[in-house]
Write a protein that holds these residues in place. Structure first.
Motif: not given
Length: 171
Positions: A1-19
């Motif tokens: 679960v933590l590894l999947f959450f880490g992948a989701v955080l990386i994904h969302e960080a991409g959106h966040f930094f682009a914004l």
């Protein structure tokens, strides 16, 4: 679960930094079963910038995938392979041209950028339907072969919960 959450955080960080890169002010972030949502104070991005914001999540995930692959070459672990797999699957799945996923939202934004909105809606809806047909076919094949209903349930959820919203990042 933590590894999947880490992948989701990386994904969302991409959106966040682009914004942030495009000068948007972040108002809120929510994470739910259906995905994540970043709310901005800025009501409008150009279609081209919006497409980049949508694509930045899967691109960040692919970068996470690359980092995991490099780490696996030095020290192979099951956790590292799982993290690699989560990043790859999350990125590729989100690139599907389905409404509500990053790929569908980016396709719509790019079609609007290069043409009119009516034509964009028609083409985006066509690719959305084609993608859902592919997912449904694959899910029936997997259900028949592996007795696994996961992709079928995901396809049904995507079919029932598809909405297109401007200036709101969902993944």
């Amino acid at each position: 679960v933590l590894l999947f959450f880490g992948a989701v955080l990386i994904h969302e960080a991409g959106h966040f930094f682009a914004l942030i890169r495009f000068g948007c002010r972040i108002r809120g972030f929510t994470l739910s079963f259906a995905g994540a949502r970043i709310e901005t104070e800025d009501p409008y991005l150009s279609y081209k910038k919006e497409a980049w914001v949508f694509l930045s999540g899967p691109l960040a995930g692919l970068c996470g995938c690359l980092m995991a692959w490099v780490a696996l070459r030095w020290n192979f672990t099951k956790s590292g392979m799982l993290f690699f797999s989560f990043n790859l699957l999350l990125s590729l799945f989100n690139l599907l041209p389905v409404k509500g996923l990053d790929g569908g939202n980016a396709l719509y934004a790019l079609l609007c950028h290069y043409g009119d909105e009516d034509t964009a809606v028609k083409f985006a809806d066509f690719f959305h339907a084609l993608s859902l047909l592919f997912l449904f076919s694959a899910s029936v094949w997997i259900l028949n072969r592996e007795k696994n209903v996961s992709l079928l349930l995901l396809t049904i959820a995507l079919t029932l919960g598809t909405k297109r919203k401007k200036a709101t990042i969902t993944s």
